[in-house]
Design a protein around this motif. Structure first.
Motif, PDB file in Angstrom:
ATOM      1  N   GLY A 177       0.745  -1.342  -0.132  1.00  0.00           N
ATOM      2  CA  GLY A 177       0.039  -0.041  -0.065  1.00  0.00           C
ATOM      3  C   GLY A 177       0.744   1.288   0.153  1.00  0.00           C
ATOM      4  N   TRP A 178       0.172   2.521   0.224  1.00  0.00           N
ATOM      5  CA  TRP A 178       0.756   3.672   0.160  1.00  0.00           C
ATOM      6  C   TRP A 178       0.345   4.419   1.466  1.00  0.00           C
ATOM      7  CZ3 TRP A 178       4.110   4.707  -3.863  1.00  0.00           C
ATOM      8  CH2 TRP A 178       4.165   3.755  -4.947  1.00  0.00           C
ATOM      9  N   SER A 179       1.218   5.058   2.100  1.00  0.00           N
ATOM     10  CA  SER A 179       0.793   6.162   3.419  1.00  0.00           C
ATOM     11  C   SER A 179       1.230   7.473   2.701  1.00  0.00           C
ATOM     12  CB  SER A 179       1.938   5.662   4.340  1.00  0.00           C
ATOM     13  OG  SER A 179       2.948   5.881   4.288  1.00  0.00           O
ATOM     14  N   ILE A 180       0.585   8.486   3.766  1.00  0.00           N
ATOM     15  CA  ILE A 180       0.733   9.827   3.532  1.00  0.00           C
ATOM     16  C   ILE A 180       1.260  10.360   4.746  1.00  0.00           C
ATOM     17  CG2 ILE A 180      -0.652  11.825   3.083  1.00  0.00           C
ATOM     18  CD1 ILE A 180      -2.748  10.162   1.778  1.00  0.00           C
ATOM     19  N   VAL A 181       2.217  11.232   4.488  1.00  0.00           N
ATOM     20  CA  VAL A 181       2.992  11.928   5.660  1.00  0.00           C
ATOM     21  C   VAL A 181       2.958  13.348   5.224  1.00  0.00           C
ATOM     22  CG1 VAL A 181       4.482  10.155   6.217  1.00  0.00           C
ATOM     23  CG2 VAL A 181       5.179  11.680   4.437  1.00  0.00           C
ATOM     24  N   HIS A 182       3.061  14.312   6.363  1.00  0.00           N
ATOM     25  CA  HIS A 182       3.165  15.615   6.303  1.00  0.00           C
ATOM     26  C   HIS A 182       4.516  15.891   6.826  1.00  0.00           C
ATOM     27  CE1 HIS A 182       2.635  20.214   6.863  1.00  0.00           C
ATOM     28  NE2 HIS A 182       2.479  20.016   5.784  1.00  0.00           N
ATOM     29  N   ALA A 231       4.721  13.645   9.914  1.00  0.00           N
ATOM     30  CA  ALA A 231       3.489  13.481  10.493  1.00  0.00           C
ATOM     31  C   ALA A 231       2.853  12.173   9.824  1.00  0.00           C
ATOM     32  CB  ALA A 231       2.489  14.609  10.760  1.00  0.00           C
ATOM     33  N   ASP A 232       2.475  11.154  10.219  1.00  0.00           N
ATOM     34  CA  ASP A 232       1.786  10.111   9.351  1.00  0.00           C
ATOM     35  C   ASP A 232       0.313  10.579   9.456  1.00  0.00           C
ATOM     36  OD1 ASP A 232       0.567   7.860   8.584  1.00  0.00           O
ATOM     37  OD2 ASP A 232       1.369   6.258   9.581  1.00  0.00           O
ATOM     38  N   LEU A 233      -0.181  10.720   8.098  1.00  0.00           N
ATOM     39  CA  LEU A 233      -1.575  11.218   8.322  1.00  0.00           C
ATOM     40  C   LEU A 233      -2.621   9.950   8.250  1.00  0.00           C
ATOM     41  CD1 LEU A 233      -1.191  14.417   6.078  1.00  0.00           C
ATOM     42  CD2 LEU A 233      -1.271  13.996   8.424  1.00  0.00           C
ATOM     43  N   GLY A 234      -2.136   8.746   7.718  1.00  0.00           N
ATOM     44  CA  GLY A 234      -3.192   7.838   7.489  1.00  0.00           C
ATOM     45  C   GLY A 234      -3.194   6.933   8.844  1.00  0.00           C
ATOM     46  N   GLY A 235      -2.364   6.957   9.725  1.00  0.00           N
ATOM     47  CA  GLY A 235      -2.467   6.270  10.947  1.00  0.00           C
ATOM     48  C   GLY A 235      -2.332   4.846  10.449  1.00  0.00           C
ATOM     49  N   GLU A 236      -3.371   3.747  10.932  1.00  0.00           N
ATOM     50  CA  GLU A 236      -3.183   2.353  10.668  1.00  0.00           C
ATOM     51  C   GLU A 236      -3.740   1.979   9.240  1.00  0.00           C
ATOM     52  OE1 GLU A 236      -1.939  -0.026  12.524  1.00  0.00           O
ATOM     53  OE2 GLU A 236      -0.880   1.536  13.725  1.00  0.00           O
ATOM     54  N   SER A 237      -4.317   3.101   8.401  1.00  0.00           N
ATOM     55  CA  SER A 237      -4.893   2.966   7.293  1.00  0.00           C
ATOM     56  C   SER A 237      -4.033   3.213   6.131  1.00  0.00           C
ATOM     57  CB  SER A 237      -6.077   3.809   7.207  1.00  0.00           C
ATOM     58  OG  SER A 237      -7.164   3.635   8.122  1.00  0.00           O
ATOM     59  N   TYR A 238      -3.931   2.392   5.095  1.00  0.00           N
ATOM     60  CA  TYR A 238      -3.321   2.812   3.914  1.00  0.00           C
ATOM     61  C   TYR A 238      -3.880   2.896   2.564  1.00  0.00           C
ATOM     62  CZ  TYR A 238       0.242   1.259   7.258  1.00  0.00           C
ATOM     63  OH  TYR A 238       0.966   1.071   8.455  1.00  0.00           O
ATOM     64  N   PHE A 239      -3.379   3.449   1.477  1.00  0.00           N
ATOM     65  CA  PHE A 239      -3.974   3.280   0.211  1.00  0.00           C
ATOM     66  C   PHE A 239      -3.729   2.197  -0.793  1.00  0.00           C
ATOM     67  CE2 PHE A 239      -4.390   7.351   2.241  1.00  0.00           C
ATOM     68  CZ  PHE A 239      -5.705   7.897   1.780  1.00  0.00           C
TER      69      PHE A 239
END
Length: 104
Positions: free
Chosen positions: A64-69, A77-85
């Protein structure tokens, strides 16, 4: 405020969908949306500048793919937590929606 509709999959349900979406040849590595920088990375956000968003591959994208800022001090900062795309395109659309909400 209108409801934000997002499609996020948990890490336990993403394996099969991610395998079906492995052809990312058309995905660019850099995008800009409302003057915010968005980078698609191979998994690391350490080289991104403060204020940038990163879409990071997990296990080469297979998981999957995660989102950070990246914050002003360079902290990610991980914006997805335990969720991924399942795909970088889904993550990119989500980041664009976040940026629009931040500007509202």
């Amino acid at each position: 405020m209108p409801a934000l509709l997002i499609s996020i999959q948990t890490s336990s349900s993403i394996g099969q969908d991610a395998k079906q979406s492995t052809d990312n040849a058309a995905v660019k590595r850099y995008y800009s949306h409302l003057d915010k920088d968005i980078f698609i990375t191979a998994g690391s956000a350490k080289d991104l500048a403060p204020g940038c968003f990163g879409i990071c591959a997990i296990d080469g994208g297979a998981q999957g793919w995660s989102i950070v800022h990246i914050g002003p001090d360079g902290d990610a900062a991980d914006l997805g937590g335990e969720s991924y795309f399942a795909s970088p395109e889904e993550a990119l659309e989500f980041v664009k929606e976040l940026i629009e909400l931040m500007g509202a």
